[in-house]
Every structure is written in C-alpha cells, then in structure tokens.
Design a protein around this motif. Sequence first.
Motif, PDB file in Angstrom:
ATOM      1  N   THR A 207       0.812  -1.041  -0.059  1.00 39.32           N
ATOM      2  CA  THR A 207       0.053   0.108  -0.112  1.00 39.32           C
ATOM      3  C   THR A 207       0.766   1.310  -0.010  1.00 39.32           C
ATOM      4  OG1 THR A 207      -0.056   0.376   2.253  1.00 39.32           O
ATOM      5  CG2 THR A 207      -1.629  -1.317   1.059  1.00 39.32           C
ATOM      6  N   VAL A 210      -1.429   5.552   3.130  1.00 37.27           N
ATOM      7  CA  VAL A 210      -2.689   5.899   2.985  1.00 37.27           C
ATOM      8  C   VAL A 210      -3.376   5.991   4.664  1.00 37.27           C
ATOM      9  CG1 VAL A 210      -5.294   5.723   2.175  1.00 37.27           C
ATOM     10  CG2 VAL A 210      -3.053   5.372   0.663  1.00 37.27           C
ATOM     11  N   ARG A 279     -12.412  -2.157  -1.049  1.00 35.59           N
ATOM     12  CA  ARG A 279     -11.380  -1.163  -1.427  1.00 35.59           C
ATOM     13  C   ARG A 279     -10.740  -0.221  -0.610  1.00 35.59           C
ATOM     14  NH1 ARG A 279     -11.260   3.590  -3.782  1.00 35.59           N
ATOM     15  NH2 ARG A 279     -13.573   3.897  -3.627  1.00 35.59           N
ATOM     16  N   GLU A 283      -6.839  -0.421   0.238  1.00 38.57           N
ATOM     17  CA  GLU A 283      -5.769   0.613  -0.114  1.00 38.57           C
ATOM     18  C   GLU A 283      -5.110   1.253   1.126  1.00 38.57           C
ATOM     19  OE1 GLU A 283      -7.993   3.288  -2.235  1.00 38.57           O
ATOM     20  OE2 GLU A 283      -8.047   2.051  -4.092  1.00 38.57           O
TER      21      GLU A 283
END
Length: 388
Positions: A207, A210, A279, A283
């Motif tokens: 990732t 985030v 999702r 992420e």
Amino acid sequence: MTFVEFSPSGGLFQFSAQLAGGVAAGGDAVDFITGPDPELGPTHPGVRMRPVLPTWHPADEKPIGRLAKKARRVLRAGQRALAWLVVLALLRRSRPDVVVWSTWRFSMDALGAVAARRLLPRSTIVLVAHEPVPRVRADTTKERHGRVLDPALERAWHSVDAVFVLGEEARAKVHERWQVACPVVVIPHGDEAALRGDAPVPPCARTGPVVLFFGAWTAYKGIDLLFDAVPAVRHKVPDARIVVAGSVLGVDEAALTARARALGVHARPGYVATADVPRLFGEARVVVTPYRRATQSGVVHLAYTFARPVVATAVGDIPAAVRDGETGLLVPPDDPDALAAALVDLLTDADRAQSMGDAGAAWLEAEASWTAVARRVRETVDRVRGAR
C-alpha cells in the motif's frame, strides 16, 4: 430466536445480521425482522431474513430544504410507528423463545419494547446496547433527554431479562444510568467478514502511505482533530494520503469538506455501500479513530478484518480492543501532535504496520469471532431462562 433491526443497512444492522448468523451456526432457528432490501443477506442458512418493516436506509438521507426535512421527519415517524405495529403483530403470532432488541433511539421504541414484554410474558427478551444512553443527533457528544423519553426508557430497560454491552465502561454506565437488576454482560464486537467477502487483502507493504477514517461524521469522532494533525503528518510524509469516508450526521458538511479541500484530504461524504468497503480498507496502510468518546468501535474490528493496524484515542472501551504497541497505537484524546506522530510512525514503517495488522486479525479470530460472541449470548440466555 428473533432479532429485530429496524434499519436494513448500516453498522447496527451489520452487527445484528452477523450475530444472528453466529447464533444460527450454534443450532438455533433464527428469524431476522428488518426493513426493505437488506444490504446483507442471511449470513447462515439457519437465518430467515424477513424484510417486512416499512423503514428506510441510511443512504436515503438526501440533502433537502428545511420544510422538506420537517415533512420527511413526520413521514418517518409514521413509518416507525407502523413498523412497531408490524413487529408486535409478528411477535404475537410467532411467540419466540427469545427476542433480541438493538439500541433504542426514540420514545416509541421504548414504549414498543414495553408492549412486547406484556405480549410475551414467557419469552426471554434481551437488549444489545451499543449506546447505553440515547444521544442528540445534532451533537452526539450530548445525551438526549425528554419528558416522555426518559420515563419510557426507564420502563423499557427494566423490561428486559439481560443486557449485552461492548465494554466494561459501557457496562458501568448501564448500571449507573438505569440501575437494572438483570445481568449486564460484556461481549466483543465480532469480526466483519461479511463485509470483506472474498475480496483479496493486499499486505501493508504493497500500500501507499494512506490513512483511512471510516464511519459516520459525527461530533464525537474527532474529524477536526484529524484535520489538525494533517500538516504535521505531511511535514514528515509529504506523499501521505488522508481519506475520510462516511455518512454525515449532525455536523457541518460544507465546512468539513471545504477544510478537507484546503488540506488536500480526500473527503467522501455519504453512506459507503458494502461493495466499496474492501477497496477502501485494502488501499489503507493504517486506520484512524480519533474519537473524543466511545463505547466501542466496529471500525476497529473492521480494520482488523482487513489486517490493518489502528491509531486510536484512548477513550471509553477502545483500549480493550486496540492493544497499544501490539495491534495499533493509542494516543491521548484531543492531542493532534500525538496523533500525527503515531500516524507517521506506521506510515513510514510498512513492516511494523503489517505486524500490528496481523496481530489484530489474529486477536479477532481467537477472541472476538461471531462464534465466540454467539456462544456468550446463548450461555447468558440459557442461564436467564433457567432462573425464571
């Protein structure tokens, strides 16, 4: 066993639907009474989903004018009253051994629960109290009171045979506020496997940096505190991406989204459909819950379901789920500098983030699965029924 959940979507519905599946997996026949088009189907073949209530989805909250909002409030009060009539008629007809209520929000909920007690004197009736006291919708940091609401809730709380809460602080609040004589039992929140489905979960190492804030935008959840921390996070991690996603309840959406734009935060106001959840969490490298108060948080368990660590404020019963230095990091409430430092710690160390996320997933499976939650509920119900 009959579960009643008026809303056919949202966190309370998801909790009840998954708990019902856990109970059915233990061998009980389960009816699940709810509103139209439930966002989750039965989580076990032993659950009979009955979407018969004339209620609505949280996603139906469209921006409208003041007069239209008042008209909608009147309409929904009528829908809620009709829904209670349907519930009482179904319960009278089926006379289940056990009835499971969710959190009561309105006077008519409390009065309906009291009416159900009179209709079903031999049934065992229990409450899952996500919030030990009702909250003001416009400012969820405040308790809600009313001349009708308070005595109605008093009677409703004393009509049940057992109460389930999600932490020791919530348990103490129930005893302090309602002084019930029935058992008040702490249960874990459970996992969120029904929301993850078969979606692959990428490791934290794959990732970007985030941060995800997920859930309703309410006054107590500290989105402003997260925004205060953003400049310090970006100073250390210039490419950090902050995502804020959830429905808006009782806060100034325009002001928050304007501030998000100014800070470069990706704001996604509005109810998040279950199909979009994998999702968002897939992420993220870290999930943040900068709350000012809490009983417990389903978001923490959702993060662990996706093997993501949590940076949380040490309020309410959150420290029982977020084990500092093991499954996430705890910081003091209303301290943006400490919050920023903890976020930077995990954004800059994907291996540590992964280790904590894996530890959270392992804890969830070992101690907070729906099988474990359902077992505790069933043991309590059996004990109460045996004592009657």
